[in-house]
Write an enzyme that holds these catalytic residues in place. Structure first.
Site, PDB file in Angstrom:
ATOM      1  N   CYS A   8       0.838  -1.205   0.000  1.00  0.00           N
ATOM      2  CA  CYS A   8       0.000   0.000   0.000  1.00  0.00           C
ATOM      3  C   CYS A   8       0.871   1.251   0.000  1.00  0.00           C
ATOM      4  CB  CYS A   8      -0.932  -0.032   1.205  1.00  0.00           C
ATOM      5  SG  CYS A   8      -2.111   1.324   1.239  1.00  0.00           S
TER       6      CYS A   8
ATOM      7  N   CYS B  74      -1.324   8.168   7.601  1.00  0.00           N
ATOM      8  CA  CYS B  74      -2.665   7.867   7.083  1.00  0.00           C
ATOM      9  C   CYS B  74      -3.571   7.397   8.226  1.00  0.00           C
ATOM     10  CB  CYS B  74      -2.576   6.760   6.049  1.00  0.00           C
ATOM     11  SG  CYS B  74      -1.575   7.169   4.615  1.00  0.00           S
TER      12      CYS B  74
ATOM     13  N   CYS C 206       7.970   4.146   5.540  1.00  0.00           N
ATOM     14  CA  CYS C 206       7.056   3.836   4.454  1.00  0.00           C
ATOM     15  C   CYS C 206       7.782   3.412   3.188  1.00  0.00           C
ATOM     16  CB  CYS C 206       6.186   5.036   4.165  1.00  0.00           C
ATOM     17  SG  CYS C 206       7.130   6.529   3.920  1.00  0.00           S
TER      18      CYS C 206
HETATM   19 FE1  SF4 Z   1      -1.387   2.659   2.967  1.00  0.00          FE
HETATM   20 FE2  SF4 Z   1      -0.987   5.009   4.133  1.00  0.00          FE
HETATM   21 FE3  SF4 Z   1      -1.105   2.825   5.614  1.00  0.00          FE
HETATM   22 FE4  SF4 Z   1       1.008   3.220   3.977  1.00  0.00          FE
HETATM   23  S1  SF4 Z   1       0.483   4.452   5.777  1.00  0.00           S
HETATM   24  S2  SF4 Z   1      -0.158   1.315   4.324  1.00  0.00           S
HETATM   25  S3  SF4 Z   1      -0.013   4.307   2.294  1.00  0.00           S
HETATM   26  S4  SF4 Z   1      -2.803   3.660   4.366  1.00  0.00           S
END
Ligand code: SF4
Length: 272
Positions: A131, A212, A238
């Site tokens: 993701c 997020c 990330c």
């Molecule tokens: Fe998805 Fe945002 Fe979670 Fe990363 S931080 S897994 S981009 S929802």
């Protein structure tokens, strides 16, 4: 051996040059202030085209304010994963307006790619790495193709993995600049107080680090400030950032940039 068709420079040569440049800049700016490092990054022609990457998170306003004191039109890339809190989107608009920043570029994954890879916005439940690649790492990599280097707001105190952070690093063929590397949480608060800067509204609700909405929880007293990010997973980054020259995990292949990422449709948002 991959070669830039315009300059004729191979990837290996470009990476070696960036590494040498970062080493030289760290020597030159040892003992310099964050503002001196940032001013150099944004104004010295030798640095090339430089963008700042900002999440408009809990502490972002410090670096954004410094930018506004140097060049209000400097490019600032804001990655909208389309899974951000409503509060972050409002804060981004408010801060940009208050500081007079005119170079904000909103970076999003292209709608067709989202529709194909995550049609119901649940990929984060199956694989946070996939993701993040889809919504952050690959869109940023594509956006950075237009730049020679980038500025981040990372600090050493934020996580163990960032403990050795320098002012300048190389990442592939680019130099990455971390003007706030040596700043503490106390320094940041003092700067925000001194300049009366607006705070992200979720900080007061127990979110010292904000990403997020599906992957961010409030943090308890005494916890690491980033403990609320991907809570319960080993994941700490990330994939946008690298450690010791290596990405924390492998990103998906870079795809063709969207012609106008700002124009892509935005889905439903959530508030904390
Ligand atoms: Fe998805 Fe945002 Fe979670 Fe990363 S931080 S897994 S981009 S929802």
């Amino acid at each position: 051996m991959p070669r830039d068709t315009v300059t004729g420079v191979t990837d290996e040569v470009a990476e070696a040059r960036a590494a040498a440049e970062a080493r030289a800049l760290n020597e030159r700016f040892a003992g310099a202030t964050a503002q001196e490092v940032l001013r150099h990054a944004l104004t010295d022609p030798a640095m090339g085209r430089i963008a700042t990457v900002s999440s408009f998170g809990a502490e972002s306003v410090v670096l954004l304010h410094m930018i506004s004191q140097i060049d209000r039109a400097a490019p600032v890339l804001f990655i909208d994963t389309q899974m951000l809190f409503e509060e972050t989107l409002q804060y981004q608009t408010d801060v940009a307006e208050q500081l007079g920043l005119t170079g904000i570029e909103v970076v999003r994954a292209p709608a067709p790619e989202l529709a194909k890879a995550d049609p119901d916005d649940t990929l984060h439940k199956r694989s946070t790495d996939a993701c993040c690649d889809l919504r952050k790492t690959v869109p940023l990599a594509n956006a950075l193709l237009a730049y020679d280097g980038w500025v981040t707001g990372r600090k050493r105190f934020q996580a163990e993995a960032r403990a050795a952070l320098d002012y300048f690093e190389s990442e592939g063929p680019r130099v990455k600049v971390n003007p706030l590397a040596g700043w503490s949480a106390t320094d940041l608060k003092a700067y925000m107080d001194e300049h009366d800067l607006p705070r992200h509204p979720l900080v007061a609700k127990g979110y010292p680090s904000i990403g997020c909405w599906p992957c961010t929880t409030p943090v308890k007293e005494g916890e690491d400030p980033r403990a609320g990010r991907w809570r319960g997973e080993e994941k700490e980054e990330c994939g946008i950032h690298f450690i010791d020259g290596k990405v924390v995990r492998g990103p998906l292949p870079v795809s063709e940039p969207a012609s106008d990422p700002v124009a892509e449709a935005a889905p439903e948002r959530k508030s904390a």
